[in-house]
Scaffold this motif. Sequence first.
Motif, PDB file in Angstrom:
ATOM      1  N   THR A  84      65.290  -8.702 -67.926  1.00  0.00           N
ATOM      2  CA  THR A  84      63.976  -8.284 -68.424  1.00  0.00           C
ATOM      3  C   THR A  84      62.816  -8.825 -67.597  1.00  0.00           C
ATOM      4  O   THR A  84      61.657  -8.645 -67.978  1.00  0.00           O
ATOM      5  N   PHE A  94      62.014  -0.374 -67.676  1.00  0.00           N
ATOM      6  CA  PHE A  94      61.637  -0.301 -69.083  1.00  0.00           C
ATOM      7  C   PHE A  94      60.419   0.579 -69.307  1.00  0.00           C
ATOM      8  O   PHE A  94      60.215   1.071 -70.415  1.00  0.00           O
ATOM      9  N   SER A 266      65.150   0.928 -75.313  1.00  0.00           N
ATOM     10  CA  SER A 266      64.298   0.171 -74.401  1.00  0.00           C
ATOM     11  C   SER A 266      63.541  -0.913 -75.152  1.00  0.00           C
ATOM     12  O   SER A 266      63.485  -2.073 -74.716  1.00  0.00           O
ATOM     13  N   ARG A 270      64.109  -5.001 -74.646  1.00  0.00           N
ATOM     14  CA  ARG A 270      62.981  -5.698 -74.014  1.00  0.00           C
ATOM     15  C   ARG A 270      62.248  -6.645 -74.961  1.00  0.00           C
ATOM     16  O   ARG A 270      61.864  -7.756 -74.569  1.00  0.00           O
TER      17      ARG A 270
END
Length: 495
Positions: A84, A94, A266, A270
């Motif tokens: 991330t 992302f 997503s 994230r």
Amino acid sequence: MSFNEDSRVKLPAILHLCKLGFEYLSLGKATWDAEHNIFTSIFYESIHALNPEMEAWEIKLLYDKLTLTLDNEDLGKSFYEMLTSETGPRIIDFDDFSKNKLQVVTELPCINGDEEFRPDITLLVNGLPLVFIEVKKPNNLDGIQAEYKRMQSRFQNKKFRKFVNLTQFMVFSNNMPYDDEGLQPLQGAFYATTAYGKVKFNFFREENHFDLPMILNDLSDETENNILADNNLISIKHSPEFITNKNPESPTHKIFNSLFQMDRLSFMIRYGLAYVKGENGLEKHIMRYPQLFATKAIEKKLNEGVKNGIIWHTQGSGKTALAYYNVKYLTHYFRNRGIVPKFYFIVDRLDLLVQASKEFNSRGLVVHKIQSKEAFVKDLKMTTVIHNSSGKQEITVVNIHKFENDPDVASKKDYNINVQRIYFLDEVHRSYNPKGSFLANLKESDINAIKIGLTGTPLLGDEYNSRALFGDYIHKYYYNASIADGYTLRLIREK
């Protein structure tokens, strides 16, 4: 014609995932690194597509560094931070999730020595096996508890550490509706994140209405035939039971709709995961569904220009955790708009300052504490949004007990107007006298500040009405729902 778990649940589930945008990948035609279960050629191609400036040797170096983290005894924390990271090579896009390679495989073996397990379904993002799914037929023996015990045994086995460290979250379903009256969950579709011991299964109750024709792609007859043939089940194609089992609103498919649409997947990877330093070591938490919908409701209000409101979530439902997830999410929200946010968590007792600081710190936030008027005024005048030199995300916890009625707490000239302040005000049902000085100054001194009240029991009286003070409700999560979800214990009153 005989029907089993594969034909009743697993194959319809795979077909539904394909409709959500995943590509079916036959293991018979694929190659992968069996030590980590990463599909290397797909990974290399995906990383090059996202980072076209990278040479092959640089991608190999990234791969080696990534797989090296999987040896750590950190529940995949180092891997997740690389996954991330907003600096360096992008492993996942992302911002535009459609640029990633999304695939679904079945019975991917997780092998170490003479021990192995095979999840029914595994979801790949750019060749990385980040999600796995276990689906069981309805009314299976011991229900969902059987899978719970199996997961606990697997995750405690150190031979499976690499696979646990790779996995971000899981879904378990026996394709039955929830039984909210049961003492323990035996049926339904649940989601969880990984652990080295006890796995916490979570309910997911969707709050939005999906237009299924809009979120589900058409699946060609040829694609369906190929998937059935690859699993030696082409014979079930025209059977009434199989056609019924493809219902897009079955319990299994409903949780897929909620978690595996591109924007939701997503978001969950994230923003919806947190590493927490607990009393027994590092834990990995996943955002509860009311926290997800509250976060999206805050975003909706901000988009509408609304800067204040109340989150009414019952006691014990994780309001401090909600504030933490919003520090993660709103930092990105405002950064995309060229705005620098600064976060505050306001309490009215010393013990709450200590408790909240501990909760935020355990989740990796740098905590700055304020307990005096002078320190608060000084903080408001700062031209920087963080006090730490590491650049880590930060929250300022303020105990207003000693100065909540001080008329000179802050004035308009005290505020640095280049900073977007977001105040989370805890327990707004109990304090914040509308005639007191702190709330009045907070409202008047920085008209652009965002003020979000958190409460489990809002005041509804004429004098101290929470909505009159803080605005309308942004999101609600009631006591009875929290009991049904297992977050709050039911109160048993003696007769």
